[in-house]
Design a protein around this motif. Structure first.
Motif, PDB file in Angstrom:
ATOM      1  N   LYS B 150      10.731  13.708   7.413  1.00  0.00           N
ATOM      2  CA  LYS B 150       9.498  12.958   6.631  1.00  0.00           C
ATOM      3  C   LYS B 150       9.605  11.282   6.773  1.00  0.00           C
ATOM      4  CE  LYS B 150       9.245  13.635   2.240  1.00  0.00           C
ATOM      5  NZ  LYS B 150       9.543  14.267   0.652  1.00  0.00           N
ATOM      6  N   GLU B 151       8.574  10.783   7.394  1.00  0.00           N
ATOM      7  CA  GLU B 151       8.658   9.410   7.209  1.00  0.00           C
ATOM      8  C   GLU B 151       8.664   8.834   6.027  1.00  0.00           C
ATOM      9  OE1 GLU B 151       5.619   8.675  11.208  1.00  0.00           O
ATOM     10  OE2 GLU B 151       5.064   8.327   9.148  1.00  0.00           O
ATOM     11  N   LYS B 152       9.535   7.697   5.670  1.00  0.00           N
ATOM     12  CA  LYS B 152       9.310   6.941   4.440  1.00  0.00           C
ATOM     13  C   LYS B 152       8.193   6.082   4.468  1.00  0.00           C
ATOM     14  CE  LYS B 152      14.290   6.780   3.286  1.00  0.00           C
ATOM     15  NZ  LYS B 152      15.413   5.839   2.903  1.00  0.00           N
ATOM     16  N   LEU B 153       7.725   5.969   3.065  1.00  0.00           N
ATOM     17  CA  LEU B 153       6.534   4.956   2.998  1.00  0.00           C
ATOM     18  C   LEU B 153       7.040   3.756   3.495  1.00  0.00           C
ATOM     19  CD1 LEU B 153       3.639   4.996   1.419  1.00  0.00           C
ATOM     20  CD2 LEU B 153       4.914   3.875  -0.645  1.00  0.00           C
ATOM     21  N   GLY B 154       6.081   3.042   4.414  1.00  0.00           N
ATOM     22  CA  GLY B 154       6.393   1.774   5.093  1.00  0.00           C
ATOM     23  C   GLY B 154       6.071   0.631   4.176  1.00  0.00           C
ATOM     24  N   GLU B 155       6.263  -0.575   4.663  1.00  0.00           N
ATOM     25  CA  GLU B 155       5.944  -1.722   3.892  1.00  0.00           C
ATOM     26  C   GLU B 155       4.349  -1.886   4.032  1.00  0.00           C
ATOM     27  OE1 GLU B 155       7.774  -4.640   6.705  1.00  0.00           O
ATOM     28  OE2 GLU B 155       9.561  -4.870   5.249  1.00  0.00           O
ATOM     29  N   ARG B 156       4.114  -2.671   2.786  1.00  0.00           N
ATOM     30  CA  ARG B 156       2.627  -2.858   2.911  1.00  0.00           C
ATOM     31  C   ARG B 156       2.091  -3.662   3.441  1.00  0.00           C
ATOM     32  NH1 ARG B 156       0.589  -0.855  -1.652  1.00  0.00           N
ATOM     33  NH2 ARG B 156      -1.130  -2.372  -1.528  1.00  0.00           N
ATOM     34  N   LYS B 157       0.829  -3.537   4.149  1.00  0.00           N
ATOM     35  CA  LYS B 157       0.230  -4.141   5.156  1.00  0.00           C
ATOM     36  C   LYS B 157      -0.451  -5.596   4.595  1.00  0.00           C
ATOM     37  CE  LYS B 157       1.029  -1.091   8.382  1.00  0.00           C
ATOM     38  NZ  LYS B 157       1.937  -1.603   9.395  1.00  0.00           N
ATOM     39  N   LEU B 158      -0.148  -6.705   5.275  1.00  0.00           N
ATOM     40  CA  LEU B 158      -0.908  -7.876   4.814  1.00  0.00           C
ATOM     41  C   LEU B 158      -2.520  -7.936   4.953  1.00  0.00           C
ATOM     42  CD1 LEU B 158       1.639 -10.313   6.635  1.00  0.00           C
ATOM     43  CD2 LEU B 158       1.691  -9.661   4.142  1.00  0.00           C
ATOM     44  N   ILE B 179       6.935  -6.339   1.055  1.00  0.00           N
ATOM     45  CA  ILE B 179       7.927  -5.560   0.079  1.00  0.00           C
ATOM     46  C   ILE B 179       7.186  -5.207  -1.502  1.00  0.00           C
ATOM     47  CG2 ILE B 179       9.968  -5.790   1.411  1.00  0.00           C
ATOM     48  CD1 ILE B 179      11.256  -7.748  -0.777  1.00  0.00           C
ATOM     49  N   GLY B 180       6.135  -5.738  -1.617  1.00  0.00           N
ATOM     50  CA  GLY B 180       5.517  -5.368  -3.176  1.00  0.00           C
ATOM     51  C   GLY B 180       5.534  -6.619  -4.005  1.00  0.00           C
ATOM     52  N   ARG B 181       6.187  -7.765  -3.556  1.00  0.00           N
ATOM     53  CA  ARG B 181       6.328  -8.708  -4.814  1.00  0.00           C
ATOM     54  C   ARG B 181       4.872  -9.424  -4.997  1.00  0.00           C
ATOM     55  NH1 ARG B 181      12.002 -11.082  -3.433  1.00  0.00           N
ATOM     56  NH2 ARG B 181      13.428  -8.985  -3.933  1.00  0.00           N
ATOM     57  N   ASP B 182       4.621  -9.772  -6.341  1.00  0.00           N
ATOM     58  CA  ASP B 182       3.567 -10.787  -6.398  1.00  0.00           C
ATOM     59  C   ASP B 182       3.645 -12.054  -5.994  1.00  0.00           C
ATOM     60  OD1 ASP B 182       2.272  -8.555  -7.808  1.00  0.00           O
ATOM     61  OD2 ASP B 182       3.166  -9.140  -9.623  1.00  0.00           O
ATOM     62  N   ILE B 190      -0.255 -16.027 -11.645  1.00  0.00           N
ATOM     63  CA  ILE B 190       0.274 -14.928 -10.690  1.00  0.00           C
ATOM     64  C   ILE B 190      -0.638 -14.190 -10.056  1.00  0.00           C
ATOM     65  CG2 ILE B 190       1.530 -12.741 -10.812  1.00  0.00           C
ATOM     66  CD1 ILE B 190       3.151 -15.113 -11.976  1.00  0.00           C
ATOM     67  N   ILE B 191      -0.714 -14.028  -8.712  1.00  0.00           N
ATOM     68  CA  ILE B 191      -1.638 -13.384  -7.720  1.00  0.00           C
ATOM     69  C   ILE B 191      -0.804 -11.980  -7.712  1.00  0.00           C
ATOM     70  CG2 ILE B 191      -3.077 -13.163  -5.619  1.00  0.00           C
ATOM     71  CD1 ILE B 191      -3.463 -15.737  -7.335  1.00  0.00           C
ATOM     72  N   LEU B 196      -3.333  -8.959  -2.471  1.00  0.00           N
ATOM     73  CA  LEU B 196      -2.900  -9.660  -1.142  1.00  0.00           C
ATOM     74  C   LEU B 196      -2.663  -8.680  -0.183  1.00  0.00           C
ATOM     75  CD1 LEU B 196      -0.573 -12.515  -3.021  1.00  0.00           C
ATOM     76  CD2 LEU B 196      -2.879 -12.821  -1.810  1.00  0.00           C
ATOM     77  N   THR B 197      -2.267  -7.464  -0.399  1.00  0.00           N
ATOM     78  CA  THR B 197      -1.851  -6.550   0.863  1.00  0.00           C
ATOM     79  C   THR B 197      -2.600  -5.242   0.674  1.00  0.00           C
ATOM     80  OG1 THR B 197      -0.260  -5.563  -0.832  1.00  0.00           O
ATOM     81  CG2 THR B 197       0.456  -7.328   0.377  1.00  0.00           C
ATOM     82  N   LEU B 198      -2.527  -4.329   1.635  1.00  0.00           N
ATOM     83  CA  LEU B 198      -3.280  -3.205   1.709  1.00  0.00           C
ATOM     84  C   LEU B 198      -1.925  -2.251   1.711  1.00  0.00           C
ATOM     85  CD1 LEU B 198      -5.632  -4.305   4.604  1.00  0.00           C
ATOM     86  CD2 LEU B 198      -6.147  -4.210   2.228  1.00  0.00           C
ATOM     87  N   ASP B 199      -2.528  -0.789   1.402  1.00  0.00           N
ATOM     88  CA  ASP B 199      -1.506   0.331   1.380  1.00  0.00           C
ATOM     89  C   ASP B 199      -0.921   0.563   2.793  1.00  0.00           C
ATOM     90  OD1 ASP B 199      -1.622   0.788  -1.347  1.00  0.00           O
ATOM     91  OD2 ASP B 199      -3.211   2.445  -1.332  1.00  0.00           O
ATOM     92  N   PRO B 200       0.365   0.892   2.746  1.00  0.00           N
ATOM     93  CA  PRO B 200       0.808   1.164   4.244  1.00  0.00           C
ATOM     94  C   PRO B 200       0.016   2.611   4.655  1.00  0.00           C
ATOM     95  CG  PRO B 200       2.465   1.622   2.556  1.00  0.00           C
ATOM     96  CD  PRO B 200       1.202   0.768   1.624  1.00  0.00           C
ATOM     97  N   PRO B 201       0.307   3.078   5.753  1.00  0.00           N
ATOM     98  CA  PRO B 201      -0.319   4.211   6.267  1.00  0.00           C
ATOM     99  C   PRO B 201       0.520   5.211   5.460  1.00  0.00           C
ATOM    100  CG  PRO B 201       0.502   3.021   8.112  1.00  0.00           C
ATOM    101  CD  PRO B 201       0.827   2.123   7.064  1.00  0.00           C
TER     102      PRO B 201
END
Lengths: 303, 303
Positions: B150-158, B179-182, B190-191, B196-201
């Protein structure tokens, strides 16, 4: 006697380089000599009937001579073999094979006999009325034996034209003539066997020597062999490497053939560094003319 | 994720039928799964760089999944490997490999680690920041595990176009976004990270299941896998034989794929009795449409 080369390269198996395995047909015996990884596929490729093999001789427990054995034993089981199988090889061979059969819970249904070798001198390990097999102690990094396969002297041949001069000699007397007995006529005259029969064909022999340092000590054992297979891992420019790794050069193999006065030399167990194996023949033939290259799938008629 | 089939036939190796071995490339890992006799030659044939393989997973200790392992380990040594090698497999694997290395006096110069498996439930046996490997307990004649990669969930895409709306966000802030921070603006606003990011594959997964009886108990473990390899030794007309020998039919493999709602099914481990393997696909596709045949040398891109 017929020898099929199933593999003749050293060390690691590759797509077109198979490790050591030979199939020897001698007086209705079908012997397998060494069994590198993939040997069972090579046996299929060259049309060898698995059920004919009843005796397997393993020179030593380096992988390129031995890692195909457990697979072959397992395949015999899957093919519902019933005939017994005899394995001759260094001490330890029984433990490693039986451990694998135990772990896979795949005991053979056919009788499997191990004949473990430990002697440091040459010994007779197989004999029946047609053939003898002797070990040829070799010098390698681990305990290693070559094998000398010798036909026994056959029965004398009937000299029918000579026999016909004596009406008293009947067909029922022929067997006594074949085993060398003289014939006594009714008038008491003794007809010598040699006047009624001809010499049988000279027994042939095949000496398999792999892997080994240059070892003149084997010469008395293999003397006058019809055919000698001797390993040639390296050429003479790598003699230092041959010495370190306890292998032989083509020149050294040829010297052994010359000293032993064999009729024919086959060389093999080529290091993977040589792309063109013809150079081994060239080097050996400078010393011993009747040298031939082992090549995968090649068949030698030994006469 | 890329899967190369090195061998996909059951029982005895033949000239064109190689026993089980697969090469899985996943997130810069290069895993070997099972290692039947001749696997090292298959790796060469399909251009796999030996040094890349650091982890080998062995399902069970039947010869057609395992007899090539000792030769591969030995070849790594002859090639002067220095990188460590990890072997995952049933208890006993260490004893049988080390016994052979001992008998051949050929200890590896590289670090060789055995991770022996004994658990009867699924367990996590490998994990790093990119990949997890879990066992899939199977039901066969001896202790057997499949493996779930199983691949792990990757980092979020900018989401660069969204980020550009905020001049305060600099390149040095990107890693925190991944890594998911606001993000907090200087004015205290607070944004939210999701603006600001998209879900990782979506992480992909590969479930390898060989050899096994029909075993619905594995369904929860392999649920929603991107790709399932399931053995199909027989067709459904031989379901009694499948039951006795603890193998599966093509129909049974397809039922497992359907129940687990996997995206794709690859089948293999065909019995030698079938000359035409297309019949396996036909039978499986009646139940599960997206079924593909494992074939020697075939490469599957798992997306």
């Amino acid at each position: 006697m017929k020898l099929t080369i199933l593999g003749c390269h050293s060390a690691t198996p590759r797509v077109n380089s198979h490790p050591t395995a030979q199939y020897l047909e001698i007086k209705n015996h079908h012997f397998l000599i060494d069994c590198g990884e993939g040997t069972q596929v090579q046996l299929r490729k060259y049309g060898v009937k698995f059920s004919k093999i009843k005796y397997i001789f393993i020179s030593h427990l380096h992988g390129d001579h031995f890692f195909g054995l457990v697979g072959l034993i397992s395949t015999f089981r899957l093919l519902n073999r019933e005939t017994e199988l005899h394995i001759y090889g260094p001490k330890g061979i029984k433990e490693v094979i039986t451990l694998q059969l135990k772990l896979s819970n795949s005991w053979t249904h056919y009788p499997l006999y191990f004949h473990e070798l430990t002697a440091t001198g040459s010994e007779l390990i197989f004999e029946d009325d047609k053939v003898e097999v002797h070990t040829i102690p070799l010098e390698h990094r681990i305990y290693t034996n070559g094998f000398l396969f010798k036909e026994k002297l056959g029965e004398r041949k009937l000299n029918i034209s000579a026999i016909k001069n004596y009406k008293e000699i009947e067909i029922c007397d022929y067997q006594n003539l074949k085993i060398g007995r003289d014939f006594k006529l009714e008038n008491g005259t003794i007809i010598k066997n040699k006047d009624l029969t001809l010499d049988p064909p000279a027994p042939k022999s095949y000496a398999f020597c792999s892997d080994t340092s240059y070892l003149p000590a084997i010469v008395p054992i293999i003397k006058e062999a019809t055919c000698l297979y001797h390993e040639t891992t390296f050429l003479k420019d790598k003699v230092a490497l041959a010495t370190t790794t306890k292998h032989s050069t083509a020149e050294q193999a040829a010297k052994i053939a010359l000293q032993a006065n064999v009729q024919q030399l086959i060389i093999g167990h080529y290091s993977g560094r040589y792309k063109n194996i013809e150079v081994f023949k060239t080097e050996a033939q400078e010393i011993f003319k009747n040298t031939h290259l082992a090549e995968t799938g090649k068949v030698f008629e030994i006469n």
